[in-house]
Design an enzyme around this catalytic site. Structure first.
Site, short mmCIF file in Angstrom:
data_model
loop_
_atom_site.label_atom_id
_atom_site.label_comp_id
_atom_site.label_asym_id
_atom_site.label_seq_id
_atom_site.Cartn_x
_atom_site.Cartn_y
_atom_site.Cartn_z
N ASP A 103 2.90 -1.14 4.11
CA ASP A 103 1.79 -2.09 4.15
C ASP A 103 1.81 -2.98 2.90
O ASP A 103 2.39 -2.61 1.87
CB ASP A 103 0.45 -1.33 4.20
CG ASP A 103 0.32 -0.49 5.45
OD1 ASP A 103 0.98 -0.82 6.46
OD2 ASP A 103 -0.44 0.50 5.42
N1 URA Z 1 1.64 4.81 6.07
C1 URA Z 1 0.71 3.87 5.87
O1 URA Z 1 -0.43 4.01 6.28
N2 URA Z 1 1.06 2.76 5.21
C2 URA Z 1 2.29 2.56 4.70
O2 URA Z 1 2.53 1.53 4.09
C3 URA Z 1 3.26 3.55 4.91
C4 URA Z 1 2.91 4.67 5.60
#
Ligand code: URA
Length: 239
Positions: A107
């Site tokens: 993310d």
């Molecule tokens: N899980 C998440 O919620 N976000 C990420 O960036 C990676 C794994």
């Protein structure tokens, strides 16, 4: 049989410019193939056998590139984006024409280990949940950490939309922190798994993928090529 490619493709892949710029570079007599000036940017070369040079500087070509990036917060795991800076945009120019893409996604606000390559087969071996490759995350959370956290993750969390996650591991590491190990990469997986047990993730950092650990010498935004051993270790698990 020799695998040939256009000289402008090879030069683009190694960061010497766009196809248009390379046409001009060739026309201007700057490019040589085995010592002979090449004015035609569509000329075919054999990267394994021919020596290509720009202004006398030999160009080294590798078909596939494998990098580890310390992804900082605020950049998106994409090759292009109209709004936000991308992880590929963090790389120097020499990598821009090489067809690189992130292996899976973190993310925008997640930090840590992100692999980048232009080898689709290798990338698939890492992202496919069938390979059972551990991805280890450190999370800062808000909310009361349940006493049976580990058991609930091990049993397989069911997400808000009914999706069943594979069994995972979660261990409390501090008053408001966890380490989570998952083998899949569903959208917002760790955040949604934590939400399913009443926790809000306020910080998320990926430490490792399989046996490859984020290099402690890298600062956020920095990258380095994977070693052959790192690359092969991920491949070994994947085929
Ligand atoms: N899980 C998440 O919620 N976000 C990420 O960036 C990676 C794994």
């Amino acid at each position: 049989m020799a695998k040939t490619m256009r000289v402008d493709k090879l030069l683009g892949h190694t960061g010497w410019g766009t196809r248009r710029e390379l046409k001009e570079l060739c026309k201007g007599g700057h490019v040589t193939i085995n010592g002979a000036v090449c004015r035609d940017s569509s000329q075919k070369v054999d990267p394994a056998a021919d020596v290509i040079a720009v202004d006398g500087q030999a160009v080294s070509y590798e078909e596939h590139i494998y990098l580890m990036l310390y992804k900082p917060a605020g950049v998106v795991s994409a090759t292009e984006d109209n709004v936000s800076p991308t992880v590929i945009g963090l790389l120097p120019r020499q990598y821009q024409g090489a067809g690189l893409f992130p292996v899976g996604r973190l993310d925008k606000d997640t930090t840590g280990l992100l692999l980048i390559t232009n080898d689709g087969t290798w990338a698939h071996g890492i992202t496919s949940p069938k390979q059972h490759m551990d991805k280890i995350y450190d999370a800062g959370v808000e909310g009361d950490i349940p006493a049976d956290l580990g058991e609930r993750f091990a049993a397989g969390i069911v997400l808000d939309d009914g999706l069943h996650c594979l069994p995972a591991q979660a261990v409390q590491t501090g008053p408001q922190s966890l380490t989570v190990v998952v083998q899949e990469g569903k959208f917002h997986q760790v955040k949604r798994m934590c939400a399913a047990v009443g926790l809000k993730v306020v910080r998320l950092h990926r430490r490792s993928i399989g046996s490859v650990v984020l290099d402690a010498r890298l600062e956020p935004g920095q990258f380095r090529p994977l070693t052959v051993a790192e690359r092969e270790a991920l491949k070994g698990r994947s085929r």
